[in-house]
Structure formats: structure tokens, C-alpha cells
Design a protein around this motif. Structure first.
Motif, PDB file in Angstrom:
ATOM      1  N   ILE A 129       0.836  -1.205   0.000  1.00  0.00           N
ATOM      2  CA  ILE A 129       0.000   0.000   0.000  1.00  0.00           C
ATOM      3  C   ILE A 129       0.869   1.252   0.000  1.00  0.00           C
ATOM      4  CG2 ILE A 129      -1.648   1.348   1.386  1.00  0.00           C
ATOM      5  CD1 ILE A 129      -2.876  -1.332   2.244  1.00  0.00           C
ATOM      6  N   HIS A 130       1.927   1.255   0.793  1.00  0.00           N
ATOM      7  CA  HIS A 130       2.830   2.413   0.829  1.00  0.00           C
ATOM      8  C   HIS A 130       3.533   2.620  -0.515  1.00  0.00           C
ATOM      9  CE1 HIS A 130       3.350   2.984   5.461  1.00  0.00           C
ATOM     10  NE2 HIS A 130       2.101   3.072   5.052  1.00  0.00           N
ATOM     11  N   GLU A 131       3.954   1.518  -1.148  1.00  0.00           N
ATOM     12  CA  GLU A 131       4.622   1.642  -2.449  1.00  0.00           C
ATOM     13  C   GLU A 131       3.672   2.209  -3.501  1.00  0.00           C
ATOM     14  OE1 GLU A 131       7.775   1.302  -3.258  1.00  0.00           O
ATOM     15  OE2 GLU A 131       8.289   0.790  -1.191  1.00  0.00           O
ATOM     16  N   ILE A 132       2.394   1.812  -3.412  1.00  0.00           N
ATOM     17  CA  ILE A 132       1.394   2.350  -4.349  1.00  0.00           C
ATOM     18  C   ILE A 132       1.230   3.852  -4.130  1.00  0.00           C
ATOM     19  CG2 ILE A 132      -1.068   2.360  -4.923  1.00  0.00           C
ATOM     20  CD1 ILE A 132      -1.047  -0.671  -4.367  1.00  0.00           C
ATOM     21  N   VAL A 133       1.178   4.262  -2.856  1.00  0.00           N
ATOM     22  CA  VAL A 133       1.047   5.691  -2.534  1.00  0.00           C
ATOM     23  C   VAL A 133       2.255   6.461  -3.051  1.00  0.00           C
ATOM     24  CG1 VAL A 133       0.941   7.384  -0.659  1.00  0.00           C
ATOM     25  CG2 VAL A 133      -0.446   5.316  -0.542  1.00  0.00           C
ATOM     26  N   ILE A 134       3.458   5.910  -2.839  1.00  0.00           N
ATOM     27  CA  ILE A 134       4.683   6.563  -3.309  1.00  0.00           C
ATOM     28  C   ILE A 134       4.697   6.658  -4.830  1.00  0.00           C
ATOM     29  CG2 ILE A 134       7.196   6.336  -3.457  1.00  0.00           C
ATOM     30  CD1 ILE A 134       7.092   4.999  -0.650  1.00  0.00           C
ATOM     31  N   LEU A 135       4.298   5.569  -5.505  1.00  0.00           N
ATOM     32  CA  LEU A 135       4.281   5.553  -6.963  1.00  0.00           C
ATOM     33  C   LEU A 135       3.304   6.594  -7.519  1.00  0.00           C
ATOM     34  CD1 LEU A 135       5.215   4.245  -9.598  1.00  0.00           C
ATOM     35  CD2 LEU A 135       3.369   2.556  -9.327  1.00  0.00           C
ATOM     36  N   GLU A 136       2.110   6.673  -6.927  1.00  0.00           N
ATOM     37  CA  GLU A 136       1.124   7.656  -7.373  1.00  0.00           C
ATOM     38  C   GLU A 136       1.609   9.081  -7.141  1.00  0.00           C
ATOM     39  OE1 GLU A 136      -1.782   7.441  -9.044  1.00  0.00           O
ATOM     40  OE2 GLU A 136      -1.175   5.363  -9.351  1.00  0.00           O
ATOM     41  N   HIS A 137       2.295   9.274  -6.023  1.00  0.00           N
ATOM     42  CA  HIS A 137       2.843  10.598  -5.726  1.00  0.00           C
ATOM     43  C   HIS A 137       3.897  10.990  -6.756  1.00  0.00           C
ATOM     44  CE1 HIS A 137       4.193  14.008  -3.292  1.00  0.00           C
ATOM     45  NE2 HIS A 137       5.425  13.617  -3.548  1.00  0.00           N
ATOM     46  N   GLU A 138       4.764  10.034  -7.107  1.00  0.00           N
ATOM     47  CA  GLU A 138       5.814  10.309  -8.103  1.00  0.00           C
ATOM     48  C   GLU A 138       5.203  10.585  -9.474  1.00  0.00           C
ATOM     49  OE1 GLU A 138       8.993  10.768  -7.593  1.00  0.00           O
ATOM     50  OE2 GLU A 138       8.689  10.462  -5.450  1.00  0.00           O
ATOM     51  N   LYS A 139       4.121   9.863  -9.812  1.00  0.00           N
ATOM     52  CA  LYS A 139       3.452  10.110 -11.089  1.00  0.00           C
ATOM     53  C   LYS A 139       2.847  11.502 -11.126  1.00  0.00           C
ATOM     54  CE  LYS A 139       2.229   5.397 -12.505  1.00  0.00           C
ATOM     55  NZ  LYS A 139       1.100   4.467 -12.778  1.00  0.00           N
ATOM     56  N   THR A 140       2.203  11.888 -10.022  1.00  0.00           N
ATOM     57  CA  THR A 140       1.621  13.230  -9.938  1.00  0.00           C
ATOM     58  C   THR A 140       2.700  14.294 -10.028  1.00  0.00           C
ATOM     59  OG1 THR A 140      -0.160  12.388  -8.530  1.00  0.00           O
ATOM     60  CG2 THR A 140       0.201  14.770  -8.526  1.00  0.00           C
ATOM     61  N   LYS A 141       3.812  14.064  -9.351  1.00  0.00           N
ATOM     62  CA  LYS A 141       4.936  14.998  -9.393  1.00  0.00           C
ATOM     63  C   LYS A 141       5.486  15.122 -10.809  1.00  0.00           C
ATOM     64  CE  LYS A 141       9.542  15.707  -7.370  1.00  0.00           C
ATOM     65  NZ  LYS A 141      10.553  15.116  -6.464  1.00  0.00           N
ATOM     66  N   ALA A 142       5.585  13.993 -11.516  1.00  0.00           N
ATOM     67  CA  ALA A 142       6.088  14.010 -12.896  1.00  0.00           C
ATOM     68  C   ALA A 142       5.129  14.762 -13.812  1.00  0.00           C
ATOM     69  CB  ALA A 142       6.284  12.581 -13.391  1.00  0.00           C
ATOM     70  N   ARG A 143       3.823  14.567 -13.584  1.00  0.00           N
ATOM     71  CA  ARG A 143       2.833  15.275 -14.412  1.00  0.00           C
ATOM     72  C   ARG A 143       2.930  16.781 -14.199  1.00  0.00           C
ATOM     73  NH1 ARG A 143      -0.684  10.805 -13.249  1.00  0.00           N
ATOM     74  NH2 ARG A 143      -1.512  11.908 -11.435  1.00  0.00           N
ATOM     75  N   ILE A 144       3.126  17.198 -12.954  1.00  0.00           N
ATOM     76  CA  ILE A 144       3.259  18.630 -12.656  1.00  0.00           C
ATOM     77  C   ILE A 144       4.516  19.190 -13.312  1.00  0.00           C
ATOM     78  CG2 ILE A 144       3.634  20.311 -10.810  1.00  0.00           C
ATOM     79  CD1 ILE A 144       1.876  18.543  -9.019  1.00  0.00           C
ATOM     80  N   GLU A 145       5.629  18.445 -13.202  1.00  0.00           N
ATOM     81  CA  GLU A 145       6.878  18.899 -13.812  1.00  0.00           C
ATOM     82  C   GLU A 145       6.748  18.988 -15.330  1.00  0.00           C
ATOM     83  OE1 GLU A 145       9.768  16.146 -12.403  1.00  0.00           O
ATOM     84  OE2 GLU A 145      10.000  17.125 -10.441  1.00  0.00           O
ATOM     85  N   ASN A 146       6.071  18.002 -15.934  1.00  0.00           N
ATOM     86  CA  ASN A 146       5.861  18.040 -17.388  1.00  0.00           C
ATOM     87  C   ASN A 146       4.989  19.218 -17.782  1.00  0.00           C
ATOM     88  OD1 ASN A 146       7.394  15.773 -17.919  1.00  0.00           O
ATOM     89  ND2 ASN A 146       5.666  14.364 -17.747  1.00  0.00           N
ATOM     90  N   SER A 147       3.991  19.512 -16.932  1.00  0.00           N
ATOM     91  CA  SER A 147       3.118  20.651 -17.213  1.00  0.00           C
ATOM     92  C   SER A 147       3.899  21.958 -17.155  1.00  0.00           C
ATOM     93  CB  SER A 147       1.964  20.675 -16.212  1.00  0.00           C
ATOM     94  OG  SER A 147       1.130  21.784 -16.406  1.00  0.00           O
ATOM     95  N   LEU A 148       4.781  22.083 -16.151  1.00  0.00           N
ATOM     96  CA  LEU A 148       5.600  23.296 -16.035  1.00  0.00           C
ATOM     97  C   LEU A 148       6.565  23.411 -17.214  1.00  0.00           C
ATOM     98  CD1 LEU A 148       6.391  23.219 -12.198  1.00  0.00           C
ATOM     99  CD2 LEU A 148       4.828  24.758 -13.389  1.00  0.00           C
ATOM    100  N   LEU A 149       7.132  22.269 -17.626  1.00  0.00           N
ATOM    101  CA  LEU A 149       8.041  22.277 -18.774  1.00  0.00           C
ATOM    102  C   LEU A 149       7.295  22.666 -20.044  1.00  0.00           C
ATOM    103  CD1 LEU A 149      10.809  21.690 -19.996  1.00  0.00           C
ATOM    104  CD2 LEU A 149      10.137  19.285 -20.193  1.00  0.00           C
ATOM    105  N   LYS A 150       6.082  22.125 -20.186  1.00  0.00           N
ATOM    106  CA  LYS A 150       5.246  22.467 -21.340  1.00  0.00           C
ATOM    107  C   LYS A 150       4.945  23.954 -21.359  1.00  0.00           C
ATOM    108  CE  LYS A 150       0.679  21.354 -23.219  1.00  0.00           C
ATOM    109  NZ  LYS A 150      -0.541  20.520 -23.025  1.00  0.00           N
ATOM    110  N   GLN A 151       4.639  24.496 -20.160  1.00  0.00           N
ATOM    111  CA  GLN A 151       4.357  25.930 -20.054  1.00  0.00           C
ATOM    112  C   GLN A 151       5.576  26.751 -20.453  1.00  0.00           C
ATOM    113  OE1 GLN A 151       1.389  26.953 -19.148  1.00  0.00           O
ATOM    114  NE2 GLN A 151       1.567  29.063 -18.515  1.00  0.00           N
ATOM    115  N   SER A 152       6.751  26.322 -19.981  1.00  0.00           N
ATOM    116  CA  SER A 152       7.983  27.042 -20.307  1.00  0.00           C
ATOM    117  C   SER A 152       8.271  26.987 -21.801  1.00  0.00           C
ATOM    118  CB  SER A 152       9.147  26.429 -19.516  1.00  0.00           C
ATOM    119  OG  SER A 152      10.356  27.038 -19.857  1.00  0.00           O
ATOM    120  N   GLN A 153       8.035  25.822 -22.417  1.00  0.00           N
ATOM    121  CA  GLN A 153       8.265  25.686 -23.854  1.00  0.00           C
ATOM    122  C   GLN A 153       7.322  26.592 -24.638  1.00  0.00           C
ATOM    123  OE1 GLN A 153       7.698  21.455 -24.221  1.00  0.00           O
ATOM    124  NE2 GLN A 153       9.894  21.061 -24.304  1.00  0.00           N
ATOM    125  N   LEU A 154       6.075  26.663 -24.175  1.00  0.00           N
ATOM    126  CA  LEU A 154       5.094  27.493 -24.868  1.00  0.00           C
ATOM    127  C   LEU A 154       5.464  28.965 -24.778  1.00  0.00           C
ATOM    128  CD1 LEU A 154       2.471  27.572 -26.412  1.00  0.00           C
ATOM    129  CD2 LEU A 154       1.236  27.596 -24.258  1.00  0.00           C
TER     130      LEU A 154
END
Length: 346
Positions: A129-154
Motif C-alpha cells: 500500500i505504501h509503495e502504491i502511494v509513493i508511486l502515485e505521488h511520483e506520477k503526480t509529481k512528474a505530471r506537474i513537472e511536465n506541465s511546467l516544462l510544457k508551459q515554459s516551452q510554450l
């Protein structure tokens, strides 16, 4: 900040897991009628143990961070499982004291199979259960970072387009104005008036990624009038967009102007064979069309402006920019975006 959020998520997951496993223990005792006297004691023991094992897991997560992700995960599981066994060895005498109503002394040798079995049952559930929580957190963090990178590129693409437009356009505009003043002062003054209006509009809200369609049309009108002064009857340009769409719609800044400029740049325009450009709205799309009269001396068009526009739409909304060339016509379509959803973006 991100790690604090993750720890709060792990703690919340630990509490929920503790209640669930305690409920399972209570149900198990009742279904198999193992007695009522041990019900509450066993439920409390499972709840406390689950919380403690969860605490061990969170500690190992914070402790092992200096290696690769795979190595950190292995260390967390191995150390966490060993500490879990140690926890059961410390708490088992107390559990025996609660559960057992017989005067049989607790012995470690006889309790080892039970300790290993309970560790193998509880620890994998909690750690998974903890590994699932950590994995979901990392995915959310990656999505936010990709969104910021996309914003910077735009933003970079938006600034790059403006940097490409201003020097090139200003050079041509000033050369044209100098020529007009030599031939026709009134035409030169009219050209200057629209040039000032065009530059003012182009510099307004230059940090925004999109422009209200009404403002973009006004920008194009100034540009078209300037080109009409230059080409006279050799250029015909018509823009037909409903007022309501102009108010509610948006497009990337300079998109319409750059498409019209692209048509003028790559095609011949004479009074005998005028260049005709139309801008029309149909079902959420703008269609920019011109008759093909490619300049023979011009090298193969690089279409950098079109590539830039395609990339901006891809980053901004993901919509394509369809292009067609048939029956002597070149057509480009761009999506009209909802102004309220995009105008706040910078």
C-alpha cells in the motif's frame, strides 16, 4: 514541500489500513467463532501493530534515499521486514498475555512460527500500500513537472515568434514607408498611422500566450490595410468572422497575421493576377485560404512560421493545424480556443 505532502499521504494510508486490517481481524474471529473474550484485544493489537509497522515503513522511506530508486526500494523492504519481525518479537509476549487465559508461560522458540507467519501476512500488505502511494505521488509529481516544462516551452515559442516578427516586419515596413513618402505623402501618413496601431496592438499583453480573436482581427486589419496601400488592387483580403465568435474566441498571438503574411510573402500579386486571401469561420475553426501564385525566384519555402504555429497549438491545446494544397488553393485551418479558458495563461 513535496516530501511533506507524501508523508501526510503515507500517514493517512497507514491509519486507513489499520482500520481495515482490524476490521478483518474482528470479522475473522466472529466468522470462525474463536471466542468473544479475545475480540477487542486482538482488534486493538492488530490496529497498533499496523500503525507501528507503517511507522517503520515511513522511517525506512526517509532513511534510504541516497541510492538508486531500485536499491532504495530493496533496502526499504529488507530492513522494514527485519524490523517488523523484531516488532512482533517485542509485542508477542504482551499479546500472549492478553489472549491466553491459561497459565502457560510464553516461549520464544514456540512463538517463532507465529511471528514469521504474522510478519509475512501483515508486512507485505502494508508495504505494498505504501509503495502504491509513493508511486502515485511520483506520477503526480512528474505530471506537474511536465506541465511546467510544457508551459515554459510554450512561453519560449511565443517569445521566439515575436522576436521573429518584429525585426523582419519593421525592416520591411520602414522601407515601404520611406518609398511611399517619396511618391505619395498622404499614403505614407496613412501607412504610418496603421503601423503605429499595429505595433501598439502587438506590444499589448505581450506576455499572454493567446489573444482574444477580436484583438487579433483588429491587428490583422491594420496589417491588411498597410499591405493594401502597398499592393493596391493586386491584393484582395476578406475576413469573415461572426462578432460573437470574436468576443468569446481566442487564438495564439500573431497566428492570423503570420498566416496572411506567409501568403503574401510566398505568392505573386499583380493587378492582372491579384492575390486573394480569405479568412472564414466554420464550426469552431478558422480557415485561411489563398490562391497559389508562387514566386518562381523564391527557394522552397521553409514554412518555419507554420511549423512554429503547429508547435504552439500542440503545446497549448493539442489541436492539429491541417494544411491542404489542391485545385490551385492553399488552405490552413486553426482551432478557435475558448478565451475564458486560456486568457489567464502567461
Amino acid at each position: 514541500m513535496g516530501r511533506n505532502i507524501l508523508i501526510r499521504k503515507l500517514i493517512l494510508a497507514s491509519v486507513i489500513t489499520s482500520f481495515i486490517l482490524s476490521g478483518y481481524a474482528f470479522s475473522f474471529i466472529n466468522v470462525f467463532k474463536l471466542g468473544t473474550s479475545a475480540n477487542y484485544e486482538s482488534v486493538i493489537t492488530v490496529f497498533i501493530r499496523t500503525l507501528l509497522i507503517s511507522g517503520i515503513n515511513i522511517w525506512t522511506f526517509l532513511r534510504f534515499t541516497g541510492h538508486s530508486e531500485k536499491k532504495n526500494q530493496v533496502l526499504r523492504l529488507v530492513v522494514g521486514f527485519l524490523l517488523c519481525i523484531g516488532l512482533f518479537m517485542l509485542t508477542e509476549p504482551l499479546a500472549h498475555r492478553f489472549y491466553s487465559h491459561e497459565k502457560i508461560p510464553w516461549q520464544l522458540s514456540s512463538a517463532i512460527p507465529s511471528i514469521l507467519l504474522q510478519s509475512l501476512m501483515q508486512f507485505p500488505i502494508i508495504s505494498s500500500i505504501h509503495e502504491i502511494v509513493i508511486l502515485e505521488h511520483e506520477k503526480t509529481k512528474a505530471r506537474i513537472e511536465n506541465s511546467l516544462l510544457k508551459q515554459s516551452q510554450l512561453e519560449s515559442a511565443n517569445q521566439l515568434l515575436r522576436q521573429q516578427i518584429h525585426p523582419h516586419f519593421l525592416f520591411n515596413a520602414l522601407s515601404m514607408m520611406k518609398s511611399l513618402y517619396k511618391k505619395d505623402v498622404h499614403a505614407g501618413e496613412a501607412y504610418l498611422t496603421h503601423l503605429v496601431s499595429f505595433m501598439r496592438a502587438s506590444l499589448t499583453d505581450s506576455q499572454h500566450q493567446v489573444a482574444r480573436l477580436k484583438d487579433e482581427v483588429k491587428l490583422c486589419e491594420d496589417y491588411i490595410i498597410m499591405q493594401k496601400i502597398r499592393f493596391d488592387n493586386a491584393l484582395h483580403c476578406q475576413v469573415s468572422i461572426p462578432e460573437a465568435v470574436q468576443q468569446s474566441g481566442a487564438v495564439p498571438g500573431f497566428s492570423l497575421q503570420s498566416l496572411i503574411e506567409n501568403a503574401i510573402k510566398h505568392n505573386e500579386a499583380t493587378e492582372y493576377a491579384p492575390l486573394r486571401i480569405t479568412v472564414e469561420y466554420h464550426d469552431g475553426w478558422l480557415t485561411i485560404e489563398n490562391n497559389l501564385q508562387l514566386k518562381p525566384q523564391l527557394d522552397t519555402p521553409s514554412r518555419k512560421g507554420l511549423k512554429n504555429l503547429i508547435e504552439r497549438y500542440q503545446l497549448l491545446s493539442g489541436d492539429p493545424v491541417p494544411m491542404h494544397q489542391e485545385n490551385g488553393l492553399f488552405t490552413v485551418q486553426i482551432k478557435v480556443l475558448p478565451y475564458e479558458d486560456y486568457h489567464h495563461r502567461r
